[in-house]
Each structure stands twice: as structure tokens, then as C-alpha cells.
Design a protein around this motif. Structure first.
Motif, PDB file in Angstrom:
ATOM      1  N   VAL A  16      77.252  59.688 -27.259  1.00 57.79           N
ATOM      2  CA  VAL A  16      77.997  58.504 -27.662  1.00 57.79           C
ATOM      3  C   VAL A  16      76.902  57.197 -27.530  1.00 57.79           C
ATOM      4  CG1 VAL A  16      79.561  57.157 -27.326  1.00 57.79           C
ATOM      5  CG2 VAL A  16      80.283  59.525 -27.124  1.00 57.79           C
ATOM      6  N   LEU A  17      76.499  57.258 -26.522  1.00 58.74           N
ATOM      7  CA  LEU A  17      75.557  56.228 -26.030  1.00 58.74           C
ATOM      8  C   LEU A  17      74.383  56.076 -27.125  1.00 58.74           C
ATOM      9  CD1 LEU A  17      74.627  54.029 -24.020  1.00 58.74           C
ATOM     10  CD2 LEU A  17      73.219  55.647 -22.885  1.00 58.74           C
ATOM     11  N   SER A  18      73.808  57.108 -27.330  1.00 57.29           N
ATOM     12  CA  SER A  18      72.515  57.226 -28.279  1.00 57.29           C
ATOM     13  C   SER A  18      73.032  56.783 -29.756  1.00 57.29           C
ATOM     14  CB  SER A  18      71.768  58.524 -28.309  1.00 57.29           C
ATOM     15  OG  SER A  18      72.896  59.542 -28.709  1.00 57.29           O
ATOM     16  N   GLY A  19      74.241  57.492 -30.197  1.00 64.72           N
ATOM     17  CA  GLY A  19      74.753  57.162 -31.322  1.00 64.72           C
ATOM     18  C   GLY A  19      75.147  55.504 -31.570  1.00 64.72           C
ATOM     19  N   LEU A  20      75.775  54.995 -30.659  1.00 64.31           N
ATOM     20  CA  LEU A  20      75.963  53.582 -30.724  1.00 64.31           C
ATOM     21  C   LEU A  20      74.621  52.748 -30.722  1.00 64.31           C
ATOM     22  CD1 LEU A  20      78.639  53.356 -27.813  1.00 64.31           C
ATOM     23  CD2 LEU A  20      79.199  53.019 -30.299  1.00 64.31           C
ATOM     24  N   LEU A  21      73.645  53.097 -29.934  1.00 63.30           N
ATOM     25  CA  LEU A  21      72.298  52.402 -30.282  1.00 63.30           C
ATOM     26  C   LEU A  21      71.732  52.600 -31.626  1.00 63.30           C
ATOM     27  CD1 LEU A  21      71.126  53.424 -26.842  1.00 63.30           C
ATOM     28  CD2 LEU A  21      71.460  51.017 -27.424  1.00 63.30           C
ATOM     29  N   ARG A  22      71.779  53.913 -32.051  1.00 66.15           N
ATOM     30  CA  ARG A  22      71.346  54.062 -33.494  1.00 66.15           C
ATOM     31  C   ARG A  22      72.085  53.319 -34.698  1.00 66.15           C
ATOM     32  NH1 ARG A  22      71.900  59.203 -32.229  1.00 66.15           N
ATOM     33  NH2 ARG A  22      73.212  59.675 -33.554  1.00 66.15           N
ATOM     34  N   SER A  23      73.275  53.227 -34.405  1.00 66.94           N
ATOM     35  CA  SER A  23      74.391  52.391 -35.052  1.00 66.94           C
ATOM     36  C   SER A  23      73.877  50.758 -35.155  1.00 66.94           C
ATOM     37  CB  SER A  23      75.737  52.491 -35.052  1.00 66.94           C
ATOM     38  OG  SER A  23      76.161  51.899 -33.858  1.00 66.94           O
ATOM     39  N   GLY A  24      73.307  50.379 -34.299  1.00 65.72           N
ATOM     40  CA  GLY A  24      72.716  48.862 -34.285  1.00 65.72           C
ATOM     41  C   GLY A  24      73.691  47.989 -33.230  1.00 65.72           C
ATOM     42  N   TRP A  25      74.390  48.801 -32.251  1.00 63.17           N
ATOM     43  CA  TRP A  25      75.240  48.264 -31.142  1.00 63.17           C
ATOM     44  C   TRP A  25      74.213  47.586 -30.368  1.00 63.17           C
ATOM     45  CZ3 TRP A  25      80.437  49.204 -32.013  1.00 63.17           C
ATOM     46  CH2 TRP A  25      81.492  48.461 -30.949  1.00 63.17           C
ATOM     47  N   PRO A  26      74.186  46.469 -30.107  1.00 66.37           N
ATOM     48  CA  PRO A  26      73.169  45.773 -29.125  1.00 66.37           C
ATOM     49  C   PRO A  26      73.123  46.387 -27.577  1.00 66.37           C
ATOM     50  CG  PRO A  26      74.634  44.110 -30.300  1.00 66.37           C
ATOM     51  CD  PRO A  26      75.262  45.389 -30.355  1.00 66.37           C
ATOM     52  N   VAL A  27      71.842  46.468 -27.429  1.00 62.99           N
ATOM     53  CA  VAL A  27      71.827  47.195 -25.854  1.00 62.99           C
ATOM     54  C   VAL A  27      72.445  46.396 -24.599  1.00 62.99           C
ATOM     55  CG1 VAL A  27      69.550  46.294 -25.408  1.00 62.99           C
ATOM     56  CG2 VAL A  27      70.100  48.675 -24.596  1.00 62.99           C
ATOM     57  N   GLU A  28      72.253  45.069 -24.972  1.00 60.13           N
ATOM     58  CA  GLU A  28      73.101  44.310 -23.934  1.00 60.13           C
ATOM     59  C   GLU A  28      74.597  44.391 -23.874  1.00 60.13           C
ATOM     60  OE1 GLU A  28      72.036  41.429 -27.574  1.00 60.13           O
ATOM     61  OE2 GLU A  28      71.285  43.184 -26.302  1.00 60.13           O
ATOM     62  N   LYS A  29      75.037  45.117 -24.842  1.00 60.71           N
ATOM     63  CA  LYS A  29      76.462  45.107 -25.022  1.00 60.71           C
ATOM     64  C   LYS A  29      76.829  46.666 -24.671  1.00 60.71           C
ATOM     65  CE  LYS A  29      78.288  41.220 -26.601  1.00 60.71           C
ATOM     66  NZ  LYS A  29      79.379  40.499 -26.057  1.00 60.71           N
ATOM     67  N   LEU A  30      75.968  47.328 -23.867  1.00 64.65           N
ATOM     68  CA  LEU A  30      76.190  48.637 -23.501  1.00 64.65           C
ATOM     69  C   LEU A  30      75.707  48.904 -21.985  1.00 64.65           C
ATOM     70  CD1 LEU A  30      74.960  50.766 -26.636  1.00 64.65           C
ATOM     71  CD2 LEU A  30      77.320  50.271 -25.780  1.00 64.65           C
ATOM     72  N   LEU A  31      76.807  49.394 -21.267  1.00 62.68           N
ATOM     73  CA  LEU A  31      76.543  50.000 -19.917  1.00 62.68           C
ATOM     74  C   LEU A  31      76.730  51.478 -19.779  1.00 62.68           C
ATOM     75  CD1 LEU A  31      78.744  47.145 -18.249  1.00 62.68           C
ATOM     76  CD2 LEU A  31      76.323  47.028 -18.671  1.00 62.68           C
ATOM     77  N   VAL A  32      75.789  52.095 -18.733  1.00 64.61           N
ATOM     78  CA  VAL A  32      76.363  53.256 -18.477  1.00 64.61           C
ATOM     79  C   VAL A  32      76.407  53.734 -17.132  1.00 64.61           C
ATOM     80  CG1 VAL A  32      73.863  53.980 -18.563  1.00 64.61           C
ATOM     81  CG2 VAL A  32      75.569  55.908 -19.252  1.00 64.61           C
ATOM     82  N   THR A  33      77.228  54.684 -16.426  1.00 60.23           N
ATOM     83  CA  THR A  33      77.273  55.038 -14.999  1.00 60.23           C
ATOM     84  C   THR A  33      76.678  56.576 -15.156  1.00 60.23           C
ATOM     85  OG1 THR A  33      79.302  56.084 -15.175  1.00 60.23           O
ATOM     86  CG2 THR A  33      79.414  54.043 -14.871  1.00 60.23           C
ATOM     87  N   ALA A  34      76.084  56.542 -13.987  1.00 59.26           N
ATOM     88  CA  ALA A  34      75.306  58.100 -13.769  1.00 59.26           C
ATOM     89  C   ALA A  34      75.359  58.135 -12.230  1.00 59.26           C
ATOM     90  CB  ALA A  34      73.849  58.092 -14.113  1.00 59.26           C
ATOM     91  N   ARG A  35      75.693  59.392 -11.710  1.00 54.15           N
ATOM     92  CA  ARG A  35      76.090  59.697 -10.416  1.00 54.15           C
ATOM     93  C   ARG A  35      74.564  59.929  -9.654  1.00 54.15           C
ATOM     94  NH1 ARG A  35      80.680  64.301  -9.429  1.00 54.15           N
ATOM     95  NH2 ARG A  35      79.305  65.228 -11.071  1.00 54.15           N
TER      96      ARG A  35
END
Length: 268
Positions: A16-35
Motif C-alpha cells: 500500500v505504501l509503495s503504491g501510494l508513493l507511485r501514485s504521487g501521494w506526497p511523502v510528507e503526507k505518509l507515515l508508517v509504523t514498524a516494530r
């Protein structure tokens, strides 16, 4: 544009994350969590994305895309559920979990949308089914469609159909890969080099899929166009029917649907 936090950076979360970035979603509007710290470092280096903890994701994002394993969703909601304001949109990518699993653990009125996508999202050819929970509106569904339409096709379905969707399109790519694998092996048995068999079958699969999508014809009609009287194709189809391929597919999809239901019941 909404700020989206992908909670859980496994295969589906990264998809989902990579798809949003490919679609042009600004990276500053994306966050992710990882354990795991090493996973967080990997995601930052690969995508330039900001990795935060779960509570920061709740605080900063408008949309929380929950992509943890179904068996981990309960613990996640124990941690953050009561801290999620009701104006946040929860998008569940947890296979098998109904929206009621979330609404029981979230403040009253929190909107939840259930999503089942599949791995062709990696090449922007996903099939994504979207279902509204009891507090989700058309506006919430539109937000989710905005997220997933760049990854392929989307369809709205009643949540009661989501287990069938999981069996059909969620797991569907694996069935096609298995079929292609078997056909390549058959090509080798018939005397073709592996690479030649691979190219023949993959392009045939692509062409057949495009014809199904673009022609508007029923698959029976398209199959009949290839099936001449007393020809090679009908001989092959007779063998497939003799070996119960159609019945095996029906049983396989029923098994996948039933497993989705089991996951939901085991998660409480």
C-alpha cells in the motif's frame, strides 16, 4: 490531501505504501509504523518515509491503514484503540476481520472501512474490494477509493461478501500462478525449453486477461472461439473435466472462504 499512516509494515503494508508513493501521494503526507528497528531503517532508506510509533501515527494521521496480521490486531487496538478520536478513519487490511472487530474496541462512532486488495497492486493492477462499517459514510468510502484506485480497480461490496472476495481475488493471484507453473511444466514435458514455455504461457495469460477485460464477452463465448469441433482444445478440455478441475476450483474457493471465517471467529 489526507495524511495516511500505514500501521504495520509487512508485505501488505509496504504494498500500500509503495503504491501510494507511485501514485504521487506526497511523502510528507505518509507515515508508517514498524516494530523492528532494522525494518524501520529499511523503509526509510527505500522510500524516504518517516517511521513513527503507533501513538504518534494516531496523533498525526487523518487515516489509519491497519495492515498488521489479523492475530496481532487485538493487541494493537488494546494499545491505541481508546486513544483514537472518532474523526479518524480506520482502514482495515486485516484479512478475515469484520469491521465489528474494530468498532467494539474503538470509541463509539469511529468510522471503519474494510478493504481486501491483492498483490498485483505492486504493478498497479490490483483488485480492491471496499466495504463500509456501520459508521462509515460515502465520503469515507471515497477517501479509500482515492487511496486504492491508483493501484488498480476498486469495487464496493457489502461486508457480508468480503470473505468470498478474500477467497476469489485476495487469494486469486496464487491460483493463477499455480496454473501457469503447471502449464510451464507441461510445456517442458512436451519438449519445449523452460524459457520458451514460460514466455508462451505468460503472454497467453496476459492476452487472455486483456480480452476478458476489454471485450465484454462472457468467458464461455471466448473459450468457444478457441474450441474447434474435434480439435486439440476440446480434447484438452475433456481431460480437464475428467480430472475434476472445475469441481476442484469450487472446493478450493470454498475452503479459502471458510478459512477467512475461521480467522474472524478465532480473533473474537
Amino acid at each position: 490531501m489526507h495524511t495516511i499512516a500505514v500501521i504495520g509494515a509487512g508485505k501488505i503494508g509496504e504494498l500500500v505504501l509503495s503504491g501510494l508513493l507511485r501514485s504521487g501521494w506526497p511523502v510528507e503526507k505518509l507515515l508508517v509504523t514498524a516494530r523492528r528497528p532494522e525494518r524501520a531503517k529499511e523503509l526509510t532508506e527505500r522510500y524516504g518515509i518517516r517511521v513513527v510509533d503507533n501513538l504518534a501515527a494516531v496523533s498525526e494521521a487523518d487515516v489509519l491503514a491497519v495492515a498488521v496480521k489479523p492475530q496481532d490486531a487485538g493487541a494493537l487496538l488494546d494499545e491505541i484503540g481508546t486513544k483514537i478520536p472518532t474523526d479518524k478513519l480506520i482502514v482495515s487490511l486485516c484479512a478475515g476481520l469484520p469491521t465489528s472487530f474494530f468498532t467494539l474496541r474503538l470509541p463509539e462512532g469511529t468510522p471503519v472501512v474494510r478493504v481486501m486488495t491483492n498483490t498485483p497492486a505492486l504493478v498497479d493492477e490490483a483488485m480492491t474490494a471496499i466495504s463500509a462499517g456501520p459508521h462509515a459514510t460515502g465520503a469515507h468510502l471515497a477517501i479509500v477509493e482515492e487511496m486504492f484506485t491508483p493501484l488498480g480497480a476498486t469495487i464496493r461490496v457489502p461486508e457480508s461478501q468480503q470473505d468470498a472476495v478474500t477467497a476469489l481475488s485476495g487469494s486469486g493471484p496464487a491460483y493463477f500462478y499455480l496454473l501457469v507453473e503447471a502449464m510451464i511444466d507441461a510445456g517442458i514435458l512436451l519438449g519445449l525449453p523452460r524459457q520458451v514455455a514460460h514466455e508462451l504461457i505468460v503472454q497467453t495469460a496476459i492476452g487472455s486477461a486483456v480480452m476478458l477485460r476489454d471485450s465484454g464477452e462472457h468467458p464461455v463465448k471466448l473459450r468457444e472461439q478457441v474450441t474447434s469441433p474435434a480439435g486439440t482444445t476440446i480434447s484438452a478440455i475433456r481431460e480437464l473435466e475428467n480430472h475434476g478441475v472445475r469441481a476442484a476450483l469450487l472446493s478450493a474457493l470454498e475452503a479459502a472462504r471458510d478459512r477467512a471465517r475461521e480467522i474472524a471467529s478465532q480473533s473474537g
